[in-house]
Design a protein around this motif. Structure first.
Motif, PDB file in Angstrom:
ATOM      1  N   ASP A  52      -7.439  -7.744  -6.326  1.00 58.66           N
ATOM      2  CA  ASP A  52      -6.303  -8.120  -7.195  1.00 58.66           C
ATOM      3  C   ASP A  52      -5.062  -7.282  -6.872  1.00 58.66           C
ATOM      4  N   GLY A  53      -5.310  -5.978  -6.699  1.00 60.29           N
ATOM      5  CA  GLY A  53      -4.190  -5.081  -6.380  1.00 60.29           C
ATOM      6  C   GLY A  53      -3.560  -5.445  -5.044  1.00 60.29           C
ATOM      7  N   ILE A  54      -4.411  -5.730  -4.060  1.00 60.44           N
ATOM      8  CA  ILE A  54      -3.914  -6.059  -2.713  1.00 60.44           C
ATOM      9  C   ILE A  54      -3.135  -7.375  -2.751  1.00 60.44           C
ATOM     10  N   ARG A  55      -3.635  -8.316  -3.557  1.00 60.52           N
ATOM     11  CA  ARG A  55      -2.933  -9.603  -3.657  1.00 60.52           C
ATOM     12  C   ARG A  55      -1.531  -9.408  -4.254  1.00 60.52           C
ATOM     13  N   ARG A  60       4.199  -9.219  -3.430  1.00 62.07           N
ATOM     14  CA  ARG A  60       5.476  -8.521  -3.685  1.00 62.07           C
ATOM     15  C   ARG A  60       6.189  -8.232  -2.361  1.00 62.07           C
ATOM     16  N   LEU A  61       5.420  -7.871  -1.333  1.00 68.16           N
ATOM     17  CA  LEU A  61       6.030  -7.615  -0.023  1.00 68.16           C
ATOM     18  C   LEU A  61       6.727  -8.875   0.503  1.00 68.16           C
ATOM     19  N   VAL A  62       6.063 -10.013   0.372  1.00 67.49           N
ATOM     20  CA  VAL A  62       6.660 -11.270   0.842  1.00 67.49           C
ATOM     21  C   VAL A  62       7.918 -11.580   0.016  1.00 67.49           C
ATOM     22  N   GLU A  63       7.812 -11.398  -1.299  1.00 67.59           N
ATOM     23  CA  GLU A  63       8.955 -11.675  -2.182  1.00 67.59           C
ATOM     24  C   GLU A  63      10.151 -10.787  -1.820  1.00 67.59           C
ATOM     25  N   LEU A  64       9.894  -9.489  -1.644  1.00 67.24           N
ATOM     26  CA  LEU A  64      10.991  -8.560  -1.319  1.00 67.24           C
ATOM     27  C   LEU A  64      11.611  -8.919   0.032  1.00 67.24           C
ATOM     28  N   SER A  65      10.766  -9.240   1.014  1.00 61.24           N
ATOM     29  CA  SER A  65      11.271  -9.505   2.370  1.00 61.24           C
ATOM     30  C   SER A  65      12.045 -10.815   2.430  1.00 61.24           C
ATOM     31  N   GLU A  66      11.574 -11.808   1.676  1.00 57.11           N
ATOM     32  CA  GLU A  66      12.296 -13.097   1.622  1.00 57.11           C
ATOM     33  C   GLU A  66      13.676 -12.933   1.019  1.00 57.11           C
ATOM     34  N   ASN A  67      13.809 -11.994   0.072  1.00 62.03           N
ATOM     35  CA  ASN A  67      15.075 -11.834  -0.652  1.00 62.03           C
ATOM     36  C   ASN A  67      15.912 -10.668  -0.142  1.00 62.03           C
ATOM     37  N   ASP A  68      15.436 -10.011   0.905  1.00 59.24           N
ATOM     38  CA  ASP A  68      16.158  -8.871   1.479  1.00 59.24           C
ATOM     39  C   ASP A  68      17.196  -9.427   2.459  1.00 59.24           C
ATOM     40  N   HIS A  69      18.476  -9.114   2.231  1.00 60.37           N
ATOM     41  CA  HIS A  69      19.528  -9.709   3.080  1.00 60.37           C
ATOM     42  C   HIS A  69      19.319  -9.398   4.561  1.00 60.37           C
ATOM     43  N   ARG A  70      18.566  -8.311   4.861  1.00 61.51           N
ATOM     44  CA  ARG A  70      18.341  -7.954   6.267  1.00 61.51           C
ATOM     45  C   ARG A  70      17.324  -8.888   6.930  1.00 61.51           C
ATOM     46  N   THR A  71      16.433  -9.480   6.138  1.00 57.33           N
ATOM     47  CA  THR A  71      15.344 -10.264   6.745  1.00 57.33           C
ATOM     48  C   THR A  71      15.240 -11.694   6.215  1.00 57.33           C
ATOM     49  N   THR A  72      16.052 -12.044   5.239  1.00 59.44           N
ATOM     50  CA  THR A  72      15.905 -13.361   4.615  1.00 59.44           C
ATOM     51  C   THR A  72      15.987 -14.501   5.629  1.00 59.44           C
ATOM     52  N   ALA A  73      16.896 -14.391   6.608  1.00 58.64           N
ATOM     53  CA  ALA A  73      17.064 -15.476   7.591  1.00 58.64           C
ATOM     54  C   ALA A  73      15.820 -15.631   8.465  1.00 58.64           C
ATOM     55  N   VAL A 123       3.876 -19.926   1.867  1.00 58.34           N
ATOM     56  CA  VAL A 123       2.585 -20.114   1.184  1.00 58.34           C
ATOM     57  C   VAL A 123       1.478 -19.583   2.099  1.00 58.34           C
ATOM     58  N   ARG A 124       1.563 -19.987   3.364  1.00 60.44           N
ATOM     59  CA  ARG A 124       0.572 -19.509   4.336  1.00 60.44           C
ATOM     60  C   ARG A 124       0.684 -17.987   4.529  1.00 60.44           C
ATOM     61  N   LEU A 125       1.928 -17.489   4.630  1.00 57.51           N
ATOM     62  CA  LEU A 125       2.108 -16.052   4.868  1.00 57.51           C
ATOM     63  C   LEU A 125       1.516 -15.230   3.719  1.00 57.51           C
ATOM     64  N   ARG A 126       1.732 -15.666   2.483  1.00 57.25           N
ATOM     65  CA  ARG A 126       1.159 -14.930   1.341  1.00 57.25           C
ATOM     66  C   ARG A 126      -0.370 -14.850   1.460  1.00 57.25           C
ATOM     67  N   ARG A 127      -0.988 -15.968   1.879  1.00 55.60           N
ATOM     68  CA  ARG A 127      -2.455 -15.975   1.993  1.00 55.60           C
ATOM     69  C   ARG A 127      -2.923 -15.111   3.165  1.00 55.60           C
ATOM     70  N   GLU A 166       9.954  -0.606   4.733  1.00 55.27           N
ATOM     71  CA  GLU A 166      10.578  -0.129   3.481  1.00 55.27           C
ATOM     72  C   GLU A 166      10.136  -0.990   2.305  1.00 55.27           C
ATOM     73  N   ASN A 167      10.074  -2.295   2.534  1.00 56.91           N
ATOM     74  CA  ASN A 167       9.651  -3.201   1.450  1.00 56.91           C
ATOM     75  C   ASN A 167       8.179  -2.999   1.099  1.00 56.91           C
ATOM     76  N   LEU A 168       7.373  -2.738   2.125  1.00 58.03           N
ATOM     77  CA  LEU A 168       5.954  -2.469   1.861  1.00 58.03           C
ATOM     78  C   LEU A 168       5.807  -1.161   1.079  1.00 58.03           C
ATOM     79  N   GLN A 169       6.581  -0.139   1.470  1.00 56.69           N
ATOM     80  CA  GLN A 169       6.506   1.137   0.747  1.00 56.69           C
ATOM     81  C   GLN A 169       6.893   0.936  -0.721  1.00 56.69           C
ATOM     82  N   ARG A 170       7.926   0.115  -0.931  1.00 58.02           N
ATOM     83  CA  ARG A 170       8.357  -0.144  -2.317  1.00 58.02           C
ATOM     84  C   ARG A 170       7.264  -0.875  -3.099  1.00 58.02           C
ATOM     85  N   ALA A 171       6.663  -1.889  -2.453  1.00 62.19           N
ATOM     86  CA  ALA A 171       5.602  -2.657  -3.135  1.00 62.19           C
ATOM     87  C   ALA A 171       4.423  -1.742  -3.485  1.00 62.19           C
TER      88      ALA A 171
END
Ligand code: HEM
Length: 179
Positions: A72-75, A80-93, A101-105, A145-150
């Motif tokens: 549960d914790g890992i999920r 959260r890592l995917v969410e942060l990276s998708e919304n991070d202006h450095r990596t969103t594109a 959906v696949r990446l989260r799984r 950085e996003n993983l460290q934050r998550a």
């Protein structure tokens, strides 16, 4: 005169009703990717599934899995890592055009496998997954950085964070574009 000219133009612009509309996707060979109604994922080219595709060997023992809060914790951390990276202006594109959906799984499975929390990894290997993305060290730094934050938000102790990062670090040679 002007009126009949307009009529002529309109007649030319409107195709005869008997002609079927042109399928431009077909004309240009655009492949339609349809999401699987059950999983919500879009299909990928066939590949051989193996835990070796995860790119690192799992930790031995259950300490790391417990420290990360089990499956549960890992999920939550990987989502959260995917969410942060998708919304991070450095990596969103970079993430925009891909199947999140696949990446989260698959990211969950990969971390769960490496942390020895009782999963198999069913995704693709790191080199073929990232080969066309043209990733650079700045992109990896942003992801880390996003993983460290998550992990910090999930109260994973600093030493355990660094143990996981050490497992992922050698994957830079497969995920980044060679200079
Ligand atoms: C150690 C570093 C990395 C790991 C462990 C990792 C892990 C993964 C995994 C497990 C997948 C899914 C594989 C599959 O679909 O079968 C994936 C796909 C992807 N990764 Fe990474 N990744 C890393 C670095 C990066 C970086 C730095 C970026 C960009 C900032 C990135 C962007 C992506 C994207 C956009 C996809 C989707 C590719 C597609 O759908 O074809 N990855 N990654």
């Amino acid at each position: 005169m002007a009126f009949s000219f307009l009529l002529l133009l309109a007649a030319q612009a409107t195709p005869p009703p008997s002609e079927p509309p042109i399928d431009w996707d077909k004309e240009f060979g655009v492949e339609q990717k349809v999401r699987d109604p059950a999983t919500g994922e879009t299909p990928v080219a066939p590949y051989t599934q193996s835990n070796a595709n995860a790119g690192a060997r799992p930790f031995s023992g259950k300490t790391m899995a417990r420290t990360f809060g089990g499956q549960d914790g890992i999920r939550s951390i990987t989502a959260r890592l995917v969410e942060l990276s998708e919304n991070d202006h450095r990596t969103t594109a970079i993430f925009k055009a891909h199947d999140m959906v696949r990446l989260r799984r698959t990211l969950y499975e990969q971390f769960c496998y490496i942390l020895n929390a009782g999963c198999d990894y069913s995704g693709r290997d790191m080199a073929s997954t990232h080969k066309d993305l043209g990733l650079k060290m700045v992109d990896l730094n942003a992801l880390v950085e996003n993983l460290q934050r998550a992990m910090r938000e999930a109260h994973v102790p600093f030493a355990a964070q660094n143990r996981l990062l050490a497992k992922l670090a050698p994957m830079d040679r497969d995920t980044l574009k060679p200079r």
